[in-house]
Design a protein around this motif. Structure first.
Motif, PDB file in Angstrom:
ATOM      1  N   GLY A  90       0.805  -1.218   0.000  1.00  0.00           N
ATOM      2  CA  GLY A  90       0.000   0.000   0.000  1.00  0.00           C
ATOM      3  C   GLY A  90       0.835   1.263   0.000  1.00  0.00           C
ATOM      4  N   ALA A  91       0.140   2.382  -0.075  1.00  0.00           N
ATOM      5  CA  ALA A  91       0.801   3.685  -0.074  1.00  0.00           C
ATOM      6  C   ALA A  91      -0.227   4.765   0.242  1.00  0.00           C
ATOM      7  N   GLY A  92       0.274   5.939   0.627  1.00  0.00           N
ATOM      8  CA  GLY A  92      -0.619   7.048   0.903  1.00  0.00           C
ATOM      9  C   GLY A  92       0.134   8.226   1.499  1.00  0.00           C
ATOM     10  N   PRO A  93      -0.534   9.376   1.635  1.00  0.00           N
ATOM     11  CA  PRO A  93       0.118  10.580   2.159  1.00  0.00           C
ATOM     12  C   PRO A  93       0.401  10.472   3.657  1.00  0.00           C
ATOM     13  N   THR A 118       6.071  18.356   8.465  1.00  0.00           N
ATOM     14  CA  THR A 118       6.519  17.562   7.323  1.00  0.00           C
ATOM     15  C   THR A 118       5.341  17.013   6.511  1.00  0.00           C
ATOM     16  N   PHE A 119       5.627  16.757   5.242  1.00  0.00           N
ATOM     17  CA  PHE A 119       4.663  16.115   4.343  1.00  0.00           C
ATOM     18  C   PHE A 119       5.430  15.163   3.442  1.00  0.00           C
ATOM     19  N   GLY A 120       4.868  13.978   3.251  1.00  0.00           N
ATOM     20  CA  GLY A 120       5.574  13.003   2.425  1.00  0.00           C
ATOM     21  C   GLY A 120       4.672  11.872   1.973  1.00  0.00           C
ATOM     22  N   LEU A 121       5.296  10.824   1.477  1.00  0.00           N
ATOM     23  CA  LEU A 121       4.586   9.651   0.985  1.00  0.00           C
ATOM     24  C   LEU A 121       5.032   8.432   1.782  1.00  0.00           C
ATOM     25  N   ASP A 122       4.067   7.744   2.381  1.00  0.00           N
ATOM     26  CA  ASP A 122       4.340   6.487   3.070  1.00  0.00           C
ATOM     27  C   ASP A 122       4.009   5.327   2.144  1.00  0.00           C
ATOM     28  N   ASN A 133     -11.336 -12.713  16.719  1.00  0.00           N
ATOM     29  CA  ASN A 133     -11.609 -11.272  16.659  1.00  0.00           C
ATOM     30  C   ASN A 133     -10.340 -10.434  16.751  1.00  0.00           C
ATOM     31  N   ALA A 134      -9.204 -11.009  16.425  1.00  0.00           N
ATOM     32  CA  ALA A 134      -7.932 -10.292  16.502  1.00  0.00           C
ATOM     33  C   ALA A 134      -7.239 -10.289  15.142  1.00  0.00           C
ATOM     34  N   VAL A 135      -6.608  -9.156  14.832  1.00  0.00           N
ATOM     35  CA  VAL A 135      -5.834  -9.003  13.598  1.00  0.00           C
ATOM     36  C   VAL A 135      -4.418  -8.597  13.988  1.00  0.00           C
ATOM     37  N   ILE A 136      -3.436  -9.424  13.650  1.00  0.00           N
ATOM     38  CA  ILE A 136      -2.035  -9.140  13.968  1.00  0.00           C
ATOM     39  C   ILE A 136      -1.279  -8.952  12.662  1.00  0.00           C
ATOM     40  N   SER A 137      -0.473  -7.899  12.583  1.00  0.00           N
ATOM     41  CA  SER A 137       0.278  -7.649  11.348  1.00  0.00           C
ATOM     42  C   SER A 137       1.700  -7.197  11.645  1.00  0.00           C
ATOM     43  N   LEU A 138       2.577  -7.538  10.731  1.00  0.00           N
ATOM     44  CA  LEU A 138       3.978  -7.128  10.777  1.00  0.00           C
ATOM     45  C   LEU A 138       4.282  -6.434   9.459  1.00  0.00           C
ATOM     46  N   ASP A 139       4.850  -5.212   9.517  1.00  0.00           N
ATOM     47  CA  ASP A 139       5.032  -4.452   8.276  1.00  0.00           C
ATOM     48  C   ASP A 139       6.356  -3.701   8.245  1.00  0.00           C
ATOM     49  N   TYR A 140       6.710  -3.305   7.043  1.00  0.00           N
ATOM     50  CA  TYR A 140       7.819  -2.366   6.829  1.00  0.00           C
ATOM     51  C   TYR A 140       7.216  -1.141   6.146  1.00  0.00           C
ATOM     52  N   LYS A 141       7.425   0.033   6.753  1.00  0.00           N
ATOM     53  CA  LYS A 141       6.785   1.259   6.268  1.00  0.00           C
ATOM     54  C   LYS A 141       7.850   2.341   5.992  1.00  0.00           C
ATOM     55  N   PRO A 142       8.328   2.429   4.758  1.00  0.00           N
ATOM     56  CA  PRO A 142       9.264   3.511   4.408  1.00  0.00           C
ATOM     57  C   PRO A 142       8.530   4.823   4.140  1.00  0.00           C
ATOM     58  N   ASN A 143       9.203   5.915   4.435  1.00  0.00           N
ATOM     59  CA  ASN A 143       8.639   7.246   4.202  1.00  0.00           C
ATOM     60  C   ASN A 143       9.572   8.051   3.306  1.00  0.00           C
ATOM     61  N   ILE A 144       8.982   8.658   2.258  1.00  0.00           N
ATOM     62  CA  ILE A 144       9.731   9.547   1.363  1.00  0.00           C
ATOM     63  C   ILE A 144       9.317  10.982   1.673  1.00  0.00           C
ATOM     64  N   ASN A 145      10.270  11.788   2.052  1.00  0.00           N
ATOM     65  CA  ASN A 145       9.976  13.170   2.427  1.00  0.00           C
ATOM     66  C   ASN A 145       9.803  14.053   1.190  1.00  0.00           C
ATOM     67  N   ILE A 146       8.764  14.861   1.201  1.00  0.00           N
ATOM     68  CA  ILE A 146       8.534  15.831   0.126  1.00  0.00           C
ATOM     69  C   ILE A 146       8.827  17.246   0.613  1.00  0.00           C
ATOM     70  N   ALA A 147       8.461  17.540   1.855  1.00  0.00           N
ATOM     71  CA  ALA A 147       8.705  18.877   2.396  1.00  0.00           C
ATOM     72  C   ALA A 147       8.822  18.813   3.915  1.00  0.00           C
ATOM     73  N   GLY A 148       9.700  19.689   4.465  1.00  0.00           N
ATOM     74  CA  GLY A 148       9.780  19.882   5.905  1.00  0.00           C
ATOM     75  C   GLY A 148      10.896  19.169   6.632  1.00  0.00           C
ATOM     76  N   ARG A 149      11.613  18.259   5.939  1.00  0.00           N
ATOM     77  CA  ARG A 149      12.664  17.488   6.601  1.00  0.00           C
ATOM     78  C   ARG A 149      13.867  17.363   5.697  1.00  0.00           C
TER      79      ARG A 149
END
Length: 202
Positions: A90-93, A118-122, A133-149
């Motif tokens: 996935g991806a998003g702001p 800051t503003f960027g793309l995750d 009734n449980a949801v367990i997840s393991l993820d890798y979430k990189p962030n690309i900086n567009i402004a502020g950092r």
């Protein structure tokens, strides 16, 4: 922490009895713990199933010091072993209030600033397991900086545990009820104009 999270996640999968059945979730809310070279964060995660293999996730996380971020992600799921175990992409702001490190080659110094908006793309890639009734997840979430950092890229490993608030069956049932109500309302309006034998005014 990364190795421990991986071990615990896969140990949970292996130890599951084959008789355990998962419920597809419609809405799930829980906690997410993140770890990176910069800091460790904790926050809330809310996931909403939009279509059969598409969901939206909102993540609010903070290290309770200098970094707080909010992400809105669209995710595509695909089963691996069964409906209860899948991988997703996935991806998003992403928005935040973060610290920034600027390297000055001439003096070999690193200047730290904080309170940067800051503003960027995750982007996100992970594994998800649903049990009862449980949801367990393991993820890798990189962030690309567009402004502020200053840094262009930051990566984070996270593990989330959510509880199912609305099951998929209930969500589908409610959607069908709303659709049925709209059709009934539309039919009543048509019947009203037919009885009057006139068309609606435009």
């Amino acid at each position: 922490m990364k190795k421990a999270a991986l071990f615990l996640f896969f140990a949970a999968i292996i130890s599951l009895p084959s008789s355990v059945k998962a419920q597809r979730y419609g809405t799930a809310l829980g906690l997410r713990v993140g770890n990176s070279d910069l800091n460790r964060t904790m926050g809330l995660t809310l996931e909403q199933r939009i279509q059969k293999r598409i969901s939206a996730e909102l993540i609010l996380q903070s290290d309770f010091s200098r970094n707080t971020t909010f992400s809105a992600l669209a995710k595509f799921h695909r089963p691996i072993i069964s409906k209860r175990f899948n991988y997703y992409l996935g991806a998003g702001p992403a928005f935040g209030n973060e610290e920034s490190f600027q390297k000055i080659p001439e003096t070999r110094q690193i200047v730290l600033t904080y309170g940067n908006s800051t503003f960027g793309l995750d982007m996100i890639a992970g594994l998800e397991l649903t049990v009862a009734n449980a949801v367990i997840s393991l993820d890798y979430k990189p962030n690309i900086n567009i402004a502020g950092r200053e840094e262009f890229f930051r990566g984070q490993v996270g593990i989330s545990a959510r509880t199912v608030l609305v099951k998929s069956k209930e969500q589908k049932k409610r959607a069908k009820q709303r659709q049925k109500a709209r059709k009934a309302n539309s039919s009543e309006k048509s019947s009203f104009w037919e009885k009057l034998k006139i068309g609606p005014a435009y």
